[in-house]
Design a protein around this motif. Structure first.
Motif, PDB file in Angstrom:
ATOM      1  N   ASP A  41       0.901  -1.148  -0.007  1.00  0.00           N
ATOM      2  CA  ASP A  41      -0.057  -0.124  -0.041  1.00  0.00           C
ATOM      3  C   ASP A  41       0.880   1.325  -0.132  1.00  0.00           C
ATOM      4  N   ARG A 129      -5.044   0.076  15.800  1.00  0.00           N
ATOM      5  CA  ARG A 129      -5.225   0.172  14.331  1.00  0.00           C
ATOM      6  C   ARG A 129      -3.727   0.593  13.681  1.00  0.00           C
ATOM      7  N   LEU A 130      -3.509  -0.008  12.577  1.00  0.00           N
ATOM      8  CA  LEU A 130      -2.257   0.513  11.871  1.00  0.00           C
ATOM      9  C   LEU A 130      -2.768   0.753  10.352  1.00  0.00           C
ATOM     10  N   GLU A 131      -2.375   2.032  10.103  1.00  0.00           N
ATOM     11  CA  GLU A 131      -3.030   2.578   8.704  1.00  0.00           C
ATOM     12  C   GLU A 131      -1.773   2.348   7.754  1.00  0.00           C
ATOM     13  N   LEU A 132      -2.116   1.890   6.678  1.00  0.00           N
ATOM     14  CA  LEU A 132      -1.036   1.539   5.564  1.00  0.00           C
ATOM     15  C   LEU A 132      -1.371   2.249   4.479  1.00  0.00           C
ATOM     16  N   HIS A 134      -4.879   2.576   2.135  1.00  0.00           N
ATOM     17  CA  HIS A 134      -5.992   2.097   1.893  1.00  0.00           C
ATOM     18  C   HIS A 134      -6.225   1.236   2.943  1.00  0.00           C
ATOM     19  N   HIS A 135      -5.244   0.345   3.144  1.00  0.00           N
ATOM     20  CA  HIS A 135      -5.720  -0.805   4.119  1.00  0.00           C
ATOM     21  C   HIS A 135      -5.398  -0.296   5.583  1.00  0.00           C
ATOM     22  N   ASN A 136      -6.310  -0.529   6.354  1.00  0.00           N
ATOM     23  CA  ASN A 136      -6.492  -0.306   7.895  1.00  0.00           C
ATOM     24  C   ASN A 136      -6.381  -1.655   8.417  1.00  0.00           C
ATOM     25  N   GLN A 138      -6.435  -3.738  11.927  1.00  0.00           N
ATOM     26  CA  GLN A 138      -6.956  -3.594  13.392  1.00  0.00           C
ATOM     27  C   GLN A 138      -6.359  -4.940  13.954  1.00  0.00           C
ATOM     28  N   CYS A 155      -8.169  -6.319   8.306  1.00  0.00           N
ATOM     29  CA  CYS A 155      -8.197  -5.198   7.402  1.00  0.00           C
ATOM     30  C   CYS A 155      -9.550  -4.927   7.224  1.00  0.00           C
ATOM     31  N   THR A 156     -10.024  -3.709   7.902  1.00  0.00           N
ATOM     32  CA  THR A 156     -11.090  -2.938   7.861  1.00  0.00           C
ATOM     33  C   THR A 156     -11.841  -2.520   6.519  1.00  0.00           C
ATOM     34  N   THR A 157     -10.981  -2.137   5.576  1.00  0.00           N
ATOM     35  CA  THR A 157     -11.450  -1.709   4.278  1.00  0.00           C
ATOM     36  C   THR A 157     -11.519  -2.878   3.465  1.00  0.00           C
TER      37      THR A 157
END
Ligand code: FEO
Length: 398
Positions: A41, A129-132, A134-136, A138, A155-157
Motif C-alpha cells: 500500500d 489500528r495500523l494505517e497503511l 487504503h488498508h487499515n 485492526q 483489514c477493515t477496508t
C-alpha cells in the motif's frame, strides 16, 4: 509460490514435503504449507514469515514483490518458529523495518531473535489500528490460539482476516491456493487433525476468538497454513465452531493395544456389539500401528470412547500410554468412556487405564462406565459373552 489476493495484497507461501513430523511430533503424510502475506500500500507490510530453511527463494520473492520499495512494517502475529523463522533474514535485508507485535510477542522476540532494538518495535494493544494507506489493520488479540502472543489482524477496508494458525491445516497446496481452486472437503480431515492436535486444548479460547471474529464482516480469511478462504470463508468458520465444542456426534472411537492379538479379539467383539446396539460411527484403531494424532482427530468428533490395553510389565502397553498422554494434553472433554483390558501373568492394563480415566473424569467431565472389564489370556466365547450386557448398558448411555 506467489498469488495475488488483491492488487495490493499478495500471498507468499511455500510447501514443505520434506519434513516428516510437524513440531517433531505430528506426522505429515501430506506435508504442510507455510503462508506469509505482503501488503503493498502507501506503506508496505509483511504479515508473518515462514519456517527458516523451508524456502531459500523466500527473501527474493519478497524483494520481487516490493519492486525496490522499502519494507515499512514486519507484522508478527505469532512467534512460533514455523512463521517467525525468517524474521532475522528479513531484518538483515531491511534493517529499518519496524516490527509490529504485542507485549507478549516482544518477550518472545527477545528469546528467539535477541538484539532487535526496542525503538524498532511497535507494540500494539488489542483493538489498535495500523494505517497503511487504503488498508487499515485492526489487531484482535486471540491468546492461546495458538500461543499466548497470538493475535489476528483484520483489514477493515477490505474485510480480510489474517488469522495466523486459526483456520490452518496440514497438507501442502498442490497448485490450488484459494478455496475456489480446490475441493475444500479434501482439507477438512487434515484441518481437524491440525485443530485436534495443535490447538484443540485451547478450545475455550478458540470459542472466544470466534465470538470476536463473528462481529466482523469477513470476506477473505488468510491463515498461515493451507488454503486462502475467499469464496466461502463461512465454511471454515462453521467447521471451527463445531470443533471448538468437539465430541457432539454420536459415535465411538475404540482404541486398543495388543501384543499377540488377544486384546484385539476383545476389541473386535466389542465393536461388533456396539454395532448390533445401533452405533453407526465406530472407528477402531490399533494404537501400536496408528499414530495418536489420527486417533485424537477421531476422538474429537464423537461422544464415546472405548479404550483397551493388554497388561505390559504390570501397566498398560506403552503405545496406549502414549495415546493417553496425548489425550491428557489435548483435553477432549465430556466423553463417555468404557475400559477393558487383558491379563496373563499379571494384570495392570485395565487398572492403569482406570487411573487415567479417573483423571479425565475429575478434570474434564468424562463419564466412566464402570466396572471396566478385564479378560484373561485368550478370551473364549463364554468370556466374551460376559461383555454383552455391559456394552448394551454403555451404548444406551451414549
Ligand atoms: Fe503454525 Fe503455532 O504455528
Amino acid at each position: 509460490m506467489i498469488a495475488t489476493i488483491l492488487d495490493t495484497v499478495h500471498f507468499i507461501g511455500t510447501n514443505d514435503r520434506s519434513k516428516t513430523l510437524f513440531e517433531n511430533n505430528w506426522p505429515l503424510p501430506s506435508g504442510i504449507s507455510y503462508n506469509s502475506y505482503l501488503i503493498t500500500d502507501k506503506k508496505t507490510a509483511l504479515v508473518d514469515t515462514i519456517e527458516y530453511g523451508s524456502d531459500h527463494t523466500y527473501i527474493d520473492t519478497v524483494e520481487h514483490l516490493l519492486a525496490g520499495r522499502p519494507l515499512d512494517y514486519l507484522i508478527v502475529l505469532h512467534m512460533e518458529p514455523d512463521h517467525a523463522g525468517m524474521i532475522g533474514d528479513v531484518l538483515r535485508r531491511h534493517p529499518h523495518t519496524v516490527v509490529v507485535t504485542n507485549a507478549r510477542g516482544i518477550k518472545l522476540l527477545d528469546i528467539y531473535h535477541p538484539g532487535i532494538a526496542r525503538e524498532q518495535i511497535l507494540e500494539v494493544k488489542n483493538g489498535d489500528r495500523l494505517e497503511l494507506g487504503h488498508h487499515n489493520l485492526q489487531f484482535v488479540f486471540t491468546p492461546m490460539v495458538h500461543w499466548p502472543e497470538s493475535m489476528m489482524a483484520y483489514c477493515t477496508t477490505e474485510e480480510i482476516l489474517f488469522s495466523q494458525d486459526a483456520f490452518g491445516t496440514f497438507g501442502t497446496l498442490d497448485g490450488g491456493i484459494f478455496d475456489d481452486e480446490i475441493d475444500p472437503e479434501y482439507y477438512k480431515d487434515e484441518m481437524l487433525r491440525y485443530y485436534s492436535n495443535i490447538i484443540g486444548r485451547y478450545s475455550p479460547q478458540v470459542e472466544r476468538a470466534l465470538q470476536q471474529a463473528a462481529k466482523l464482516p469477513i470476506r477473505i480469511i488468510c491463515p498461515v497454513h493451507g488454503p486462502v478462504w475467499r469464496s466461502n470463508p463461512q465454511k471454515v468458520f462453521d467447521w471451527y465452531a463445531q470443533w471448538a465444542t468437539g465430541g457432539s456426534e454420536k459415535g465411538v472411537v475404540l482404541a486398543y493395544a495388543t501384543m499377540y492379538g488377544h486384546t484385539k479379539q476383545t476389541a473386535d467383539y466389542i465393536a461388533r456389539k456396539l454395532s448390533e446396539n445401533g452405533i453407526r460411527n465406530i472407528r477402531v484403531f490399533d494404537v501400536s500401528k496408528t499414530h495418536p494424532s489420527f486417533v485424537l482427530k477421531e476422538i474429537w468428533k464423537y461422544n464415546g470412547i472405548v479404550l483397551g490395553s493388554c497388561s505390559y510389565n504390570t501397566g498398560m502397553h506403552p503405545s496406549m500410554h502414549q495415546l493417553c498422554h496425548e489425550i491428557e494434553i489435548m483435553q477432549p472433554g465430556k466423553r463417555n468412556a468404557f475400559l477393558f483390558g487383558g491379563f496373563s501373568w499379571s494384570g495392570g492394563g485395565l487398572k492403569n487405564l482406570q487411573l487415567f480415566a479417573e483423571g479425565m473424569k475429575e478434570k474434564h467431565q468424562w463419564h466412566l462406565y464402570t466396572p471396566g472389564i478385564e479378560l484373561p489370556g485368550s478370551p473364549d466365547r463364554a468370556a466374551l459373552r460376559t461383555l454383552d450386557a455391559h456394552i448394551k448398558d454403555y451404548t444406551e448411555g451414549l
